[in-house]
Design a protein around this motif. Structure first.
Motif, PDB file in Angstrom:
ATOM      1  N   LEU A 195       0.846  -1.193   0.000  1.00  0.00           N
ATOM      2  CA  LEU A 195       0.000   0.000   0.000  1.00  0.00           C
ATOM      3  C   LEU A 195       0.884   1.246   0.000  1.00  0.00           C
ATOM      4  N   PRO A 196       0.417   2.344  -0.565  1.00  0.00           N
ATOM      5  CA  PRO A 196       1.196   3.581  -0.532  1.00  0.00           C
ATOM      6  C   PRO A 196       1.299   4.130   0.893  1.00  0.00           C
ATOM      7  N   ILE A 197       2.422   4.716   1.216  1.00  0.00           N
ATOM      8  CA  ILE A 197       2.657   5.292   2.544  1.00  0.00           C
ATOM      9  C   ILE A 197       2.426   6.796   2.488  1.00  0.00           C
ATOM     10  N   HIS A 198       1.685   7.312   3.469  1.00  0.00           N
ATOM     11  CA  HIS A 198       1.328   8.727   3.471  1.00  0.00           C
ATOM     12  C   HIS A 198       1.928   9.512   4.626  1.00  0.00           C
ATOM     13  N   SER A 199       2.290   8.834   5.709  1.00  0.00           N
ATOM     14  CA  SER A 199       2.758   9.561   6.890  1.00  0.00           C
ATOM     15  C   SER A 199       3.460   8.583   7.815  1.00  0.00           C
ATOM     16  N   GLY A 200       4.014   9.120   8.902  1.00  0.00           N
ATOM     17  CA  GLY A 200       4.655   8.271   9.898  1.00  0.00           C
ATOM     18  C   GLY A 200       5.183   9.113  11.038  1.00  0.00           C
ATOM     19  N   GLY A 201       5.630   8.460  12.093  1.00  0.00           N
ATOM     20  CA  GLY A 201       6.149   9.184  13.244  1.00  0.00           C
ATOM     21  C   GLY A 201       6.666   8.226  14.291  1.00  0.00           C
ATOM     22  N   LYS A 202       6.917   8.762  15.496  1.00  0.00           N
ATOM     23  CA  LYS A 202       7.465   7.967  16.590  1.00  0.00           C
ATOM     24  C   LYS A 202       6.623   8.115  17.848  1.00  0.00           C
ATOM     25  N   HIS A 203       6.439   6.986  18.569  1.00  0.00           N
ATOM     26  CA  HIS A 203       5.876   7.006  19.915  1.00  0.00           C
ATOM     27  C   HIS A 203       7.078   6.959  20.856  1.00  0.00           C
ATOM     28  N   GLY A 235       7.771  17.223  13.466  1.00  0.00           N
ATOM     29  CA  GLY A 235       7.678  18.328  14.404  1.00  0.00           C
ATOM     30  C   GLY A 235       6.290  18.618  14.917  1.00  0.00           C
ATOM     31  N   GLU A 236       5.264  17.949  14.376  1.00  0.00           N
ATOM     32  CA  GLU A 236       3.886  18.146  14.813  1.00  0.00           C
ATOM     33  C   GLU A 236       3.501  17.055  15.803  1.00  0.00           C
ATOM     34  N   THR A 237       2.927  17.449  16.939  1.00  0.00           N
ATOM     35  CA  THR A 237       2.503  16.484  17.948  1.00  0.00           C
ATOM     36  C   THR A 237       1.015  16.215  17.809  1.00  0.00           C
ATOM     37  N   ILE A 238       0.664  14.944  17.670  1.00  0.00           N
ATOM     38  CA  ILE A 238      -0.718  14.513  17.548  1.00  0.00           C
ATOM     39  C   ILE A 238      -1.083  13.747  18.807  1.00  0.00           C
ATOM     40  N   ARG A 239      -2.246  14.053  19.395  1.00  0.00           N
ATOM     41  CA  ARG A 239      -2.633  13.481  20.693  1.00  0.00           C
ATOM     42  C   ARG A 239      -3.947  12.712  20.590  1.00  0.00           C
ATOM     43  N   TRP A 240      -4.082  11.715  21.462  1.00  0.00           N
ATOM     44  CA  TRP A 240      -5.302  10.913  21.511  1.00  0.00           C
ATOM     45  C   TRP A 240      -5.387  10.201  22.847  1.00  0.00           C
ATOM     46  N   LYS A 241      -6.527   9.567  23.113  1.00  0.00           N
ATOM     47  CA  LYS A 241      -6.721   8.742  24.308  1.00  0.00           C
ATOM     48  C   LYS A 241      -6.969   7.300  23.871  1.00  0.00           C
ATOM     49  N   LEU A 242      -6.540   6.352  24.701  1.00  0.00           N
ATOM     50  CA  LEU A 242      -6.724   4.932  24.408  1.00  0.00           C
ATOM     51  C   LEU A 242      -7.388   4.224  25.569  1.00  0.00           C
ATOM     52  N   LEU A 243      -8.212   3.224  25.227  1.00  0.00           N
ATOM     53  CA  LEU A 243      -8.870   2.362  26.202  1.00  0.00           C
ATOM     54  C   LEU A 243      -8.690   0.919  25.769  1.00  0.00           C
ATOM     55  N   TYR A 244      -8.223   0.072  26.697  1.00  0.00           N
ATOM     56  CA  TYR A 244      -8.029  -1.348  26.422  1.00  0.00           C
ATOM     57  C   TYR A 244      -9.025  -2.174  27.225  1.00  0.00           C
ATOM     58  N   ILE A 245      -9.568  -3.194  26.578  1.00  0.00           N
ATOM     59  CA  ILE A 245     -10.486  -4.135  27.216  1.00  0.00           C
ATOM     60  C   ILE A 245      -9.737  -5.453  27.362  1.00  0.00           C
ATOM     61  N   LEU A 246      -9.599  -5.944  28.591  1.00  0.00           N
ATOM     62  CA  LEU A 246      -8.730  -7.085  28.864  1.00  0.00           C
ATOM     63  C   LEU A 246      -9.499  -8.397  28.893  1.00  0.00           C
ATOM     64  N   ASP A 247      -8.830  -9.453  28.409  1.00  0.00           N
ATOM     65  CA  ASP A 247      -9.352 -10.803  28.510  1.00  0.00           C
ATOM     66  C   ASP A 247      -8.164 -11.750  28.625  1.00  0.00           C
ATOM     67  N   ILE A 289      -9.908   4.207  20.517  1.00  0.00           N
ATOM     68  CA  ILE A 289      -9.127   5.432  20.387  1.00  0.00           C
ATOM     69  C   ILE A 289     -10.077   6.624  20.266  1.00  0.00           C
ATOM     70  N   GLN A 290      -9.725   7.700  20.959  1.00  0.00           N
ATOM     71  CA  GLN A 290     -10.459   8.964  20.824  1.00  0.00           C
ATOM     72  C   GLN A 290      -9.450  10.043  20.471  1.00  0.00           C
ATOM     73  N   TRP A 291      -9.580  10.584  19.271  1.00  0.00           N
ATOM     74  CA  TRP A 291      -8.637  11.589  18.799  1.00  0.00           C
ATOM     75  C   TRP A 291      -8.897  12.927  19.474  1.00  0.00           C
ATOM     76  N   GLU A 292      -7.838  13.595  19.870  1.00  0.00           N
ATOM     77  CA  GLU A 292      -7.952  14.920  20.486  1.00  0.00           C
ATOM     78  C   GLU A 292      -7.839  15.984  19.389  1.00  0.00           C
ATOM     79  N   GLU A 293      -8.733  15.868  18.420  1.00  0.00           N
ATOM     80  CA  GLU A 293      -8.723  16.722  17.238  1.00  0.00           C
ATOM     81  C   GLU A 293     -10.118  16.679  16.642  1.00  0.00           C
TER      82      GLU A 293
END
Length: 228
Positions: free
Chosen positions: A23-31, A119-131, A140-144
């Motif tokens: 697939l074509p690549i459009h973006s990327g970054g680091k955690h 150089g752009e910071t992108i933020r979000w929230k995550l929720l995990y359901i355990l089993d 995921i809930q994007w802060e945007e």
């Protein structure tokens, strides 16, 4: 309440994905604090995330600290390349956490996340359901604002294509998945207008990505891509 957001494909190295991916690549970054990096291939707001370990020391530290995370899934699948997990988008992540706990599920989060891209910071929230048996999708809930996010993605990839997508999971315990989807009212795998997640029981878990667009079906870096 929810819609499909992305699927994660763990790979050993990102440079080969950018050079010869399916697939074509459009973006990327680091955690940065997870020790991982990614490349993103967008269809519309939905995308495939190619994820790799970028900093071994930070990644190992994260494994010791985290009860669950998309990065920790890499260790759970024993570092085998392929699709490892899906994310579902929501705008009610705190309410979802309450609903899952009320149904007897254990949860981790919501937790704040971010990554840096050019150089752009992108933020979000995550929720995990355990089993104990199954690796379930996370939320995921994007802060945007959605319109702003759509504009940002269009600037990266151009016009949206919005293909029909099915994520087919082979899982050990189908009943766990039925209970998971029941909380969010997903019937027959219909996550949103263009995406389904279908389930079948099998002793060996696996994930297949089926996409309604032109392309050559392949097993690429351990992941099954079917273009239909």
């Amino acid at each position: 309440m929810v819609k499909f957001d992305h699927i994660i494909h763990f790979v050993n190295r990102l440079d080969s994905v950018e050079a010869e991916g399916v697939l074509p690549i459009h973006s990327g970054g680091k955690h940065e604090h997870l020790g991982t990096a990614n490349l993103l291939s967008y269809f519309d707001q939905r995308y495939v995330e190619y994820l790799a370990i970028d900093d071994e020391e930070r990644f190992r530290r994260h494994l010791e600290e985290a009860e669950d995370s998309f990065a920790k899934t890499i260790d759970q699948v024993q570092y085998e390349e392929g699709f490892i997990r899906c994310a579902l988008a929501t705008e009610e992540i705190h309410q979802l956490a309450d609903r899952y706990r009320a149904k007897g599920f254990r949860t981790v989060g919501p937790m704040d996340m971010e990554r840096t891209t050019n150089g752009e910071t992108i933020r979000w929230k995550l929720l995990y359901i355990l089993d104990d048996e199954e690796t379930l999708p996370f939320f995921i809930q994007w802060e945007e604002a959605e319109a702003a996010r759509s504009d940002r993605i269009r600037n990266l990839r151009g016009d949206f294509i919005s293909p029909e997508i099915n994520i087919h999971h082979k899982v050990k315990n189908e009943k766990v998945w039925d209970a998971f989807f029941d909380v969010i009212g997903v019937w027959k795998g219909e996550v949103d207008a263009h995406t389904t997640i279908t389930i079948a029981e099998n002793e060996k878990p696996s994930i297949t990505l089926e996409v309604g667009m032109d392309g050559e079906s392949a097993i690429y870096k351990g992941a099954v891509y079917k273009f239909i």
